[in-house]
Design a protein around this motif. Sequence first.
Motif, PDB file in Angstrom:
ATOM      1  N   ARG A  50      -5.745   1.930  -4.225  1.00  0.00           N
ATOM      2  CA  ARG A  50      -5.384   0.601  -4.127  1.00  0.00           C
ATOM      3  C   ARG A  50      -5.895  -0.728  -2.651  1.00  0.00           C
ATOM      4  NH1 ARG A  50       1.098   1.683  -3.574  1.00  0.00           N
ATOM      5  NH2 ARG A  50       1.444   2.869  -5.968  1.00  0.00           N
ATOM      6  N   GLY A  51      -7.218  -0.145  -3.003  1.00  0.00           N
ATOM      7  CA  GLY A  51      -8.232  -0.607  -2.235  1.00  0.00           C
ATOM      8  C   GLY A  51      -9.122   0.267  -1.625  1.00  0.00           C
ATOM      9  N   CYS A  52      -9.624   0.285  -0.841  1.00  0.00           N
ATOM     10  CA  CYS A  52      -9.890   0.788  -0.014  1.00  0.00           C
ATOM     11  C   CYS A  52      -9.992   2.137   0.818  1.00  0.00           C
ATOM     12  CB  CYS A  52     -11.523   0.431   1.336  1.00  0.00           C
ATOM     13  SG  CYS A  52     -10.423  -0.563   2.926  1.00  0.00           S
ATOM     14  N   PRO A  53     -11.019   3.234   1.751  1.00  0.00           N
ATOM     15  CA  PRO A  53     -10.008   4.031   1.795  1.00  0.00           C
ATOM     16  C   PRO A  53      -9.417   3.551   3.062  1.00  0.00           C
ATOM     17  CG  PRO A  53     -11.997   4.853   1.823  1.00  0.00           C
ATOM     18  CD  PRO A  53     -12.487   2.877   1.311  1.00  0.00           C
ATOM     19  N   THR A  54      -9.570   2.599   3.964  1.00  0.00           N
ATOM     20  CA  THR A  54      -8.425   2.213   5.425  1.00  0.00           C
ATOM     21  C   THR A  54      -7.408   2.023   4.413  1.00  0.00           C
ATOM     22  OG1 THR A  54     -10.689   2.061   6.097  1.00  0.00           O
ATOM     23  CG2 THR A  54      -8.878   0.608   7.375  1.00  0.00           C
ATOM     24  N   CYS A  55      -7.509   1.527   3.731  1.00  0.00           N
ATOM     25  CA  CYS A  55      -5.940   0.241   3.058  1.00  0.00           C
ATOM     26  C   CYS A  55      -4.980   1.682   2.086  1.00  0.00           C
ATOM     27  CB  CYS A  55      -6.867  -0.655   1.590  1.00  0.00           C
ATOM     28  SG  CYS A  55      -7.124  -1.902   2.043  1.00  0.00           S
ATOM     29  N   TRP A  56      -6.133   2.768   2.421  1.00  0.00           N
ATOM     30  CA  TRP A  56      -5.451   4.094   1.743  1.00  0.00           C
ATOM     31  C   TRP A  56      -4.453   4.809   3.341  1.00  0.00           C
ATOM     32  CZ3 TRP A  56      -5.886   9.139   3.303  1.00  0.00           C
ATOM     33  CH2 TRP A  56      -4.912  10.074   2.921  1.00  0.00           C
ATOM     34  N   ALA A  57      -5.093   4.367   4.226  1.00  0.00           N
ATOM     35  CA  ALA A  57      -4.974   5.264   5.140  1.00  0.00           C
ATOM     36  C   ALA A  57      -3.696   4.647   5.972  1.00  0.00           C
ATOM     37  CB  ALA A  57      -5.996   5.410   6.163  1.00  0.00           C
ATOM     38  N   LEU A  58      -3.477   2.708   5.974  1.00  0.00           N
ATOM     39  CA  LEU A  58      -2.642   2.231   6.368  1.00  0.00           C
ATOM     40  C   LEU A  58      -1.217   1.739   5.359  1.00  0.00           C
ATOM     41  CD1 LEU A  58      -3.801  -0.997   6.629  1.00  0.00           C
ATOM     42  CD2 LEU A  58      -3.144   0.210   8.077  1.00  0.00           C
ATOM     43  N   GLY A  59      -1.510   2.773   3.972  1.00  0.00           N
ATOM     44  CA  GLY A  59      -0.310   3.185   3.119  1.00  0.00           C
ATOM     45  C   GLY A  59       0.446   4.318   3.693  1.00  0.00           C
ATOM     46  N   LEU A  60      -0.994   5.312   4.062  1.00  0.00           N
ATOM     47  CA  LEU A  60       0.017   6.753   4.407  1.00  0.00           C
ATOM     48  C   LEU A  60       1.024   6.135   5.541  1.00  0.00           C
ATOM     49  CD1 LEU A  60       0.198   9.510   3.868  1.00  0.00           C
ATOM     50  CD2 LEU A  60      -2.288   9.752   5.425  1.00  0.00           C
ATOM     51  N   PHE A  97       0.847  -1.350   0.034  1.00  0.00           N
ATOM     52  CA  PHE A  97       0.225   0.110   0.425  1.00  0.00           C
ATOM     53  C   PHE A  97       0.728   1.119  -0.073  1.00  0.00           C
ATOM     54  CE2 PHE A  97      -2.721  -2.879   2.152  1.00  0.00           C
ATOM     55  CZ  PHE A  97      -3.896  -3.343   1.406  1.00  0.00           C
ATOM     56  N   ALA A  98       2.022   1.360   0.367  1.00  0.00           N
ATOM     57  CA  ALA A  98       2.897   2.501   0.545  1.00  0.00           C
ATOM     58  C   ALA A  98       3.430   2.981  -0.690  1.00  0.00           C
ATOM     59  CB  ALA A  98       3.807   2.566   1.597  1.00  0.00           C
ATOM     60  N   SER A  99       3.303   4.510  -0.916  1.00  0.00           N
ATOM     61  CA  SER A  99       4.040   4.641  -1.520  1.00  0.00           C
ATOM     62  C   SER A  99       5.259   5.358  -2.305  1.00  0.00           C
ATOM     63  CB  SER A  99       2.975   6.236  -2.353  1.00  0.00           C
ATOM     64  OG  SER A  99       2.050   5.704  -2.595  1.00  0.00           O
ATOM     65  N   ARG A 100       6.136   6.031  -2.777  1.00  0.00           N
ATOM     66  CA  ARG A 100       7.389   6.193  -2.641  1.00  0.00           C
ATOM     67  C   ARG A 100       7.406   7.486  -1.656  1.00  0.00           C
ATOM     68  NH1 ARG A 100       6.805   4.576  -8.302  1.00  0.00           N
ATOM     69  NH2 ARG A 100       6.698   6.395  -8.877  1.00  0.00           N
ATOM     70  N   THR A 101       6.647   8.374  -2.175  1.00  0.00           N
ATOM     71  CA  THR A 101       6.480   9.719  -1.534  1.00  0.00           C
ATOM     72  C   THR A 101       5.123   9.952  -0.698  1.00  0.00           C
ATOM     73  OG1 THR A 101       5.739  11.450  -3.252  1.00  0.00           O
ATOM     74  CG2 THR A 101       8.596  10.628  -2.906  1.00  0.00           C
ATOM     75  N   VAL A 102       5.344  10.710   0.091  1.00  0.00           N
ATOM     76  CA  VAL A 102       4.029  11.252   0.863  1.00  0.00           C
ATOM     77  C   VAL A 102       3.084  11.947  -0.118  1.00  0.00           C
ATOM     78  CG1 VAL A 102       2.567  12.989   2.317  1.00  0.00           C
ATOM     79  CG2 VAL A 102       4.839  11.658   3.238  1.00  0.00           C
ATOM     80  N   THR A 103       4.393  12.798  -0.825  1.00  0.00           N
ATOM     81  CA  THR A 103       3.143  13.591  -1.867  1.00  0.00           C
ATOM     82  C   THR A 103       2.254  12.781  -2.650  1.00  0.00           C
ATOM     83  OG1 THR A 103       4.768  15.471  -1.562  1.00  0.00           O
ATOM     84  CG2 THR A 103       3.237  15.092  -3.179  1.00  0.00           C
ATOM     85  N   GLU A 104       2.968  11.800  -3.116  1.00  0.00           N
ATOM     86  CA  GLU A 104       2.360  11.367  -4.173  1.00  0.00           C
ATOM     87  C   GLU A 104       1.415  10.653  -3.566  1.00  0.00           C
ATOM     88  OE1 GLU A 104       3.417   6.594  -6.813  1.00  0.00           O
ATOM     89  OE2 GLU A 104       4.373   7.895  -6.007  1.00  0.00           O
ATOM     90  N   HIS A 105       1.644   9.717  -2.593  1.00  0.00           N
ATOM     91  CA  HIS A 105       0.715   8.871  -1.322  1.00  0.00           C
ATOM     92  C   HIS A 105      -0.658  10.269  -0.983  1.00  0.00           C
ATOM     93  CE1 HIS A 105      -0.011   5.456   0.553  1.00  0.00           C
ATOM     94  NE2 HIS A 105      -1.667   5.963   1.424  1.00  0.00           N
TER      95      HIS A 105
END
Length: 83
Positions: free
Chosen positions: A67-77, A23-31
């Motif tokens: 990359r999934g639901c909003p919770t998945c996005w938050a875990l990735g953040l 779930f993680a991105s390369r940068t916080v801005t991209e995420h």
Amino acid sequence: MTTTAPPPAPAEATSPDPVAAMFASRTVTEHLLRGLLGLVLAVVALWQASAHPAALLLLLPAVLAWRGCPTCWALGLGATCRR
């Protein structure tokens, strides 16, 4: 003369974080941009759904952006910030 090999490293030290890998991105801005894109797509899809039911198809790219639901996005953040 015989030499002994060093003991193997603990498993948790060598295995990658599964959340960061998925779930993680390369940068916080991209995420954050991916999250904003998903939010805009979801809002437009739900806003236009009563007039144009096909607008609900916009939820598919929203889920891909998150990359999934909003919770998945938050875990990735969290995983992205931890990097």
